[in-house]
Design an enzyme around this catalytic site. Sequence first.
Site, mmCIF file in Angstrom:
data_model
loop_
_atom_site.group_PDB
_atom_site.id
_atom_site.type_symbol
_atom_site.label_atom_id
_atom_site.label_comp_id
_atom_site.label_asym_id
_atom_site.label_seq_id
_atom_site.Cartn_x
_atom_site.Cartn_y
_atom_site.Cartn_z
ATOM 1 N N ASP A 33 0.848 -1.189 0.000
ATOM 2 C CA ASP A 33 0.000 0.000 0.000
ATOM 3 C C ASP A 33 0.893 1.252 0.000
ATOM 4 O O ASP A 33 1.899 1.313 0.701
ATOM 5 C CB ASP A 33 -0.907 -0.005 1.240
ATOM 6 C CG ASP A 33 -2.045 0.991 1.128
ATOM 7 O OD1 ASP A 33 -3.205 0.550 0.975
ATOM 8 O OD2 ASP A 33 -1.785 2.217 1.182
ATOM 9 N N HIS A 107 -10.268 -5.027 -3.495
ATOM 10 C CA HIS A 107 -8.951 -5.285 -2.912
ATOM 11 C C HIS A 107 -9.113 -5.725 -1.466
ATOM 12 O O HIS A 107 -10.015 -5.264 -0.765
ATOM 13 C CB HIS A 107 -8.045 -4.054 -2.985
ATOM 14 C CG HIS A 107 -8.671 -2.782 -2.494
ATOM 15 N ND1 HIS A 107 -9.574 -2.069 -3.241
ATOM 16 C CD2 HIS A 107 -8.539 -2.106 -1.321
ATOM 17 C CE1 HIS A 107 -9.963 -0.996 -2.559
ATOM 18 N NE2 HIS A 107 -9.364 -1.010 -1.382
HETATM 19 P P1 DGP Z 1 -9.790 1.588 0.309
HETATM 20 O O1 DGP Z 1 -10.121 2.751 1.201
HETATM 21 O O2 DGP Z 1 -10.143 0.257 0.945
HETATM 22 O O3 DGP Z 1 -10.359 1.749 -1.081
HETATM 23 O O4 DGP Z 1 -8.208 1.573 0.192
HETATM 24 C C1 DGP Z 1 -7.475 2.026 -0.902
HETATM 25 C C2 DGP Z 1 -6.015 1.863 -0.554
HETATM 26 O O5 DGP Z 1 -5.272 1.989 -1.759
HETATM 27 C C3 DGP Z 1 -5.476 2.918 0.401
HETATM 28 O O6 DGP Z 1 -4.989 2.249 1.569
HETATM 29 C C4 DGP Z 1 -4.331 3.589 -0.345
HETATM 30 C C5 DGP Z 1 -4.055 2.643 -1.482
HETATM 31 N N1 DGP Z 1 -3.649 3.299 -2.716
HETATM 32 C C6 DGP Z 1 -4.285 4.306 -3.356
HETATM 33 N N2 DGP Z 1 -3.621 4.653 -4.476
HETATM 34 C C7 DGP Z 1 -2.548 3.821 -4.551
HETATM 35 C C8 DGP Z 1 -1.479 3.679 -5.488
HETATM 36 O O7 DGP Z 1 -1.370 4.382 -6.491
HETATM 37 N N3 DGP Z 1 -0.548 2.718 -5.222
HETATM 38 C C9 DGP Z 1 -0.636 1.899 -4.112
HETATM 39 N N4 DGP Z 1 0.326 0.997 -3.970
HETATM 40 N N5 DGP Z 1 -1.631 2.002 -3.223
HETATM 41 C C10 DGP Z 1 -2.573 2.961 -3.436
#
Ligand code: DGP
Length: 121
Positions: A33, A107
């Site tokens: 994340d 996810h």
């Molecule tokens: P949710 O609130 O369950 O939809 O969580 C989305 C998660 O995705 C949050 O913890 C941050 C992560 N995230 C958002 N954009 C990116 C990205 O571009 N790369 C990665 N690795 N994680 C991301």
Amino acid sequence: MTYDDNNIFAKILRGEIPCKKIYEDEYVLSFHDVNPQKKIHALVIPKGKYINLDDFNKNASEKEIVGLMKGISIVSKKLGISSEVAHGYRTLSNISEHGGQEVPHLHFHIFGGESVGKMVQ
Ligand code: DGP
């Protein structure tokens, strides 16, 4: 709601945006994340275009469902936090507005590497 092909995880799956990859197979991609909430914070996503868990359970094949569930355990083992090799972890999926879902591609979060505390604040 229709699947948005321009969501950030769709772009990661297409290789248009980089990620710190942990694991990949036919069914899942896992990466760290970008904004870790615990010592270890990984994400596991299905390769298919599913908005959330309800969409997935309704429309995915049994192979995809099994592939995602097993993927979570494979990743936790790779990260060294599985209950088989260490002290365990928390996995959760946020679903739609009340669940606090921000990215509209299914996810599972994996939190671990330390005690992750109360389940819901
Ligand atoms: P949710 O609130 O369950 O939809 O969580 C989305 C998660 O995705 C949050 O913890 C941050 C992560 N995230 C958002 N954009 C990116 C990205 O571009 N790369 C990665 N690795 N994680 C991301």
